[in-house]
Design an enzyme around this catalytic site. Structure first.
Site, PDB file in Angstrom:
ATOM      1  N   ARG A 156       0.838  -1.245   0.102  1.00  0.00           N
ATOM      2  CA  ARG A 156       0.103   0.025  -0.017  1.00  0.00           C
ATOM      3  C   ARG A 156       0.797   1.260   0.033  1.00  0.00           C
ATOM      4  O   ARG A 156       0.564   2.213  -0.512  1.00  0.00           O
ATOM      5  CB  ARG A 156      -0.900  -0.068   1.327  1.00  0.00           C
ATOM      6  N   HIS A 180       1.526  -5.334  12.370  1.00  0.00           N
ATOM      7  CA  HIS A 180       0.365  -5.215  11.213  1.00  0.00           C
ATOM      8  C   HIS A 180      -0.779  -4.472  11.982  1.00  0.00           C
ATOM      9  O   HIS A 180      -1.514  -5.298  12.294  1.00  0.00           O
ATOM     10  CB  HIS A 180       0.079  -6.649  10.528  1.00  0.00           C
TER      11      HIS A 180
END
Length: 316
Positions: A156, A180
Site C-alpha cells: 500500500r 500489522h
C-alpha cells in the site's frame, strides 16, 4: 539445514473465507502451485470453492484443487492459515486477539498431528500475535513459522508513494515495519525512488514533518478500516500478497519481503514476532535485514514491539 525438494509445490489453505478463497484464486491465476487442498470447518463451503476454482483451471495452468481435511497436511510444502473471526467495523486488530488465539491453537495442533513438516504461513489477524501463538503451538523452528506481517502495508505504501510521485510502483522501494496494525511505522530514512533517497527525489526538507508524506502513511495505516467500512472486509490485496510470498518460499527465491518473523536480538528486540524486511526462501526466513534506523524509527519500532509483547503475554 532443513531440506525440501519442493517437487510437488503442494499448498493447504485452512479457512476458505474471503482471504483464503482470494488467495486460492490468485494461486490459480498465477499457476504457482501444482496442488491446492482447501480445509474448512464448513466442508460444503470448501467443496464449493474447490469446484468453482477447478472450473477456471482450463483458462490457466494445470493443477489439482480439492477440499480435504487436516490429515492431508502430512505431505504439503506449505500450510497457509487464514481462518479466524473477522475484524468488525470499529474493532481494532488487537481486539481480535483472544478470540483467534484459541482457534489458532486448535488448528495448529491438528496440522502437526498429521505429521506435517513444512512451512507454516499465518495470515489470521492480529497476524503478529497469531504467528507467535502458532510458533509456540507447533514446535517448529522459528524460521519455518512466518506471518504475512506488513507485506500488504508495504505494498500500500509503495502504491501510494508511486501514485503521488507518478512513478511505477516497482521502482519505489519502501518498507512499513512493526505490528500489522495501529503501531506500525514507515522507514522514511530508507525510502528510495529509482535509487534516489526520498528527500532528494521528492525535494523534501523533512519527510517526518511533511504533511503530504504524513497523509500517505496515515492512509496506509488506516486502509483496512476504510475498506472494511466500505465493503465489509479486505481480501484481494492480501490474497495477492500471500501468493507472492508463496512463490518466494516454494521457488527458493531469496526475496526480501516484510514478513512477520521472530526477533532474537535484532534491533535490540527479543522474543516477539513482527514485520521486518527479511530474506525468504525454501527454508523459510533465511535472515532479518539490519537496516540503519534513525533514532526516531528505532524508538517507534521498540514501542510497537512492546505493544505486541503485552498483547501476547495477556493471552496466557
Amino acid at each position: 539445514m532443513h531440506q525440501r525438494a519442493n517437487k510437488t509445490k503442494k499448498v493447504a489453505i485452512v479457512g476458505t473465507g474471503f482471504v483464503g478463497s482470494s488467495y486460492a484464486y490468485s494461486l490459480v491465476n498465477q499457476g504457482t502451485v501444482s496442488e491446492i487442498v482447501l480445509i474448512d470447518l464448513n466442508k460444503d463451503r470448501a467443496e464449493g470453492e474447490a469446484q468453482d476454482l477447478n472450473h477456471g483451471v482450463p483458462f490457466g495452468s494445470p493443477m489439482k484443487i480439492r477440499a480435504g481435511d487436516y490429515a492431508d497436511c502430512h505431505n504439503v510444502d506449505l500450510v497457509v492459515i487464514t481462518a479466524g473471526a473477522n475484524q468488525k467495523p470499529n474493532e481494532t486488530r488487537l481486539d481480535l486477539a483472544s478470540k483467534n488465539a484459541k482457534i489458532m491453537r486448535g488448528i495448529v495442533k491438528e496440522i502437526m498431528a498429521s505429521g506435517f513438516d513444512g512451512i507454516l504461513l499465518i495470515a489470521s489477524n492480529p497476524v503478529d500475535v497469531m504467528t507467535h501463538v502458532a510458533y509456540e503451538a507447533s514446535g517448529l523452528p522459528k524460521e519455518r513459522v512466518i506471518g504475512s506481517g506488513t507485506i500488504l502495508d508495504t505494498a500500500r505504501f509503495r502504491y501510494l508513494l508511486s501514485d503521488y510521485f507518478q512513478v511505477d510502483s516497482r521502482n519505489v522501494h519502501a518498507y512499513i515495519v512493526g505490528e500489522h496494525g495501529d503501531s506500525e511505522l514507515p522507514i522514511w530514512s530508507h525510502v528510495t525512488i529509482g535509487g534516489l533517497p526520498l528527500n532528494v527525489y521528492g525535494k523534501l526538507n523533512n519527510f517526518y514533518e511533511d504533511r503530504d508524506m504524513q497523509a500517505i502513511f496515515e492512509n496506509v495505516r488506516d486502509a483496512a478500516y476504510q475498506i472494511i467500512q466500505k465493503k465489509g472486509a479486505t481480501y484481494y490485496g492480501i490474497g495477492m500478497g500471500l501468493a507472492r510470498l508463496t512463490k518466494a518460499l516454494l521457488y527458493n527465491e531469496n526475496s526480501i519481503l516484510t514478513v512477520s518473523t521472530y526477533f532474537e536480538g535484532e534491533y535490540d528486540i527479543n522474543g516477539v514476532y513482527m514485520g521486518i524486511p527479511a530474506v525468504v526462501n525454501a527454508h523459510g526466513v533465511r535472515e532479518i535485514l539490519r537496516l540503519n534506523l534513525s533514532d526516531r524509527e528505532q524508538q517507534l519500532l521498540e514501542s510497537s514491539a512492546n505493544i505486541l509483547k503485552d498483547m501476547h503475554d495477556n493471552l496466557k
